[in-house]
Design an enzyme around this catalytic site. Structure first.
Site, short mmCIF file in Angstrom:
data_model
loop_
_atom_site.label_atom_id
_atom_site.label_comp_id
_atom_site.label_asym_id
_atom_site.label_seq_id
_atom_site.Cartn_x
_atom_site.Cartn_y
_atom_site.Cartn_z
N PHE A 1 61.79 60.43 41.36
CA PHE A 1 60.66 59.85 42.10
C PHE A 1 61.05 59.44 43.51
CE2 PHE A 1 62.66 55.87 40.89
CZ PHE A 1 62.26 54.96 41.85
N LYS A 2 62.33 59.26 43.77
CA LYS A 2 62.76 58.85 45.11
C LYS A 2 62.36 59.88 46.17
CE LYS A 2 64.94 55.31 43.25
NZ LYS A 2 66.36 55.06 43.28
N ASP A 3 62.18 61.14 45.77
CA ASP A 3 61.76 62.18 46.72
C ASP A 3 60.40 61.86 47.34
OD1 ASP A 3 63.99 63.93 46.40
OD2 ASP A 3 63.11 64.73 44.56
#
Length: 481
Positions: A122-124
């Protein structure tokens, strides 16, 4: 829109100033002077933008409420450049996946798919935008930036993939030596780009995070070497995460009179803090449920009012390693709001009290009860056995494979379901990033995207170092001559 420090520094800054700065000069975290407020008409406008134009348009509409020092057409172009089906694998960018057993007409809950980007985490969602914002603003200023970060697993690879090849940017990423999964390590250490430097610290994630904060608080060094951050202490990254709460809500509801709840696997409090910001803006969120693993400092706080940092020896090494954190750096933002934005008290707690006492206690403060009653927070925790059982249950009941962090979220979400309110669990990563736990739970290997075949055997470039701030500064100095 102006931004202030949670610890009361007199400066008020614009978005692009804090974009490149990270921590405030007094060590506090930046927040807007006030949160933009969305009434029914505003929510309808955003819902229509999402439905008719997609995620990039929704991102632009939300970011434009906070960013007034980038021309609107440029900000819109940056959002369109970032959020594409080519980068995120699907036109919806963050589709909801219903967990519905065979024969059921209504899902038990939803997973919001946030892990289809370049590094499968999810950091993307925020980091891809941050990379484009950095490159844009540095070109506009004719400057360079040296990013110093800390990762417990996914932030590092997301940052490096977002920044690799970006003009005017170098990345120095610290991580706890030997405490990430082999896939996570390979994603980072196999990047041989000249502007990427991996530093494996002998210690735990909190040691890495303490180094980043110490360097950021050394203002002469920070200014001389133009040090910036990509951890969730950077407001721009947290702001980008606000967008997917709106996208999830719009997919789970038919109108703005309905509410939805979110369960968020959490270690550093950045992901769920974005939900807090969305709720403060007026998004109809019923409950924000914080899911922790055995490192349950946040769960303990929401149940007792006591925030107690664990030392290195008391920080458990778990099968959801990205949450092996006992000092949640973003928590200061929420506590600032909880304490009616009292910067003096926030500074006393986070600037002095934590370093001296290793804990603080708000159980006797009448404002603590508002964490649940006013701000909607609830919490729970999960163990290794819970993760295995949840991975097995989700696979057998819904035919879906989830990673161990998402399993923490599903397990805790099940304890907070309300039949009248949709529950959305934020997916944090794809199962391939934690293959050994999937094999233990299901007896089979998770699917691996073709582009990551054989990644563990690629050449690697990493520097192992002790947890020493001065040595890290020397390393940065050596590579910034």
């Amino acid at each position: 829109m102006r931004y202030l420090s949670t610890r009361g520094h007199a400066d008020r800054k614009q978005f692009c100033e804090i974009l490149l700065e990270g921590l405030a000069p007094d060590g506090g975290l930046y927040l807007p002077e006030s949160y933009p407020q969305l009434d029914g008409a505003g929510l309808t406008r955003l819902r229509e933008a999402w439905q008719s134009q997609g995620y990039a348009a929704l991102a632009f509409e939300i970011l434009s409420l906070y960013v007034d020092d980038i021309p609107r057409e440029d900000l819109q172009a940056l959002c369109r450049k970032t959020y594409t089906p080519e980068v995120f694998g699907t036109p919806e960018i963050v589709p909801l996946k219903p967990l519905r057993a065979t024969g059921q007409s209504r899902p038990d809950m939803y997973l919001e798919a946030l892990s289809n980007g370049p590094t499968l985490a999810f950091k993307d969602m925020a980091m891809q935008l941050l990379g484009n914002l950095f490159e844009y603003e540095l070109a506009r200023r004719g400057e360079a930036l040296n990013i110093l970060g800390a990762t417990s697993g996914d932030t590092g690879s997301a940052a490096e993939y977002a920044m690799r090849g970006k003009k005017g940017v170098k990345v120095f990423m610290t991580s706890p030596n030997g405490r990430m999964s082999p896939f996570q390590q390979a994603q980072m250490f196999s990047l041989l780009d000249e502007n990427i430097y991996n530093i494996a610290i002998d210690g735990v994630f909190d040691d890495c995070q303490d180094i980043v904060k110490a360097v950021s608080n050394d203002l002469p060094f920070k200014r001389r070497y133009k040090i910036g951050t990509v951890n969730s202490i950077n407001w721009a990254r947290l702001l980008a995460q606000v967008v997917y709460y709106f996208a999830g809500y719009f997919q789970a509801t038919q109108n703005n009179d309905q509410k939805a709840s979110f369960t968020v696997p959490s270690g550093n409090f950045g992901n769920v803090c974005a939900g807090h910001v969305a709720r403060m803006m007026g998004l109809p969120i019923n409950r924000l449920v914080v899911a922790t693993n055995e490192n349950d400092v946040l769960d303990e706080f929401f149940h007792t009012g006591i925030y107690r940092v664990r030392g290195t020896s008391d920080t458990h090494e778990t099968s959801s390693p990205s949450m092996d954190i006992s000092k949640a750096s973003n928590f200061e933002r929420f506590v600032f709001d909880l304490l009616d934005r009292d910067a003096t008290q926030t500074k006393a707690i986070f600037g002095e009290g934590l370093s001296r006492d290793g804990c603080f206690d708000l159980s006797g403060d009448p404002r603590f009860a508002r964490a649940a009653a006013v701000y909607g927070f609830e919490s729970g925790h999960s163990t290794h056995n819970d993760r295995l059982k949840t991975i097995q249950q989700v696979f057998s009941s819904y035919g879906m494979m989830i990673d161990p962090h998402t399993a923490d979220g599903v397990k805790v979400a099940q304890e907070h379901l309300n039949a009248q309110v949709p529950m959305i669990v934020l997916e944090t990563a794809l199962p391939i990033k934690f293959a050994s736990t999937i094999v233990e739970a299901l007896g089979c290997q998770p699917d691996r995207p073709a582009r990551f075949e054989g990644i563990e055997s690629l050449p690697k470039r990493v520097q192992v170092m002790p947890a020493d701030v001065e040595l890290i500064k020397a390393f940065i100095t050596q590579h910034c001559q």
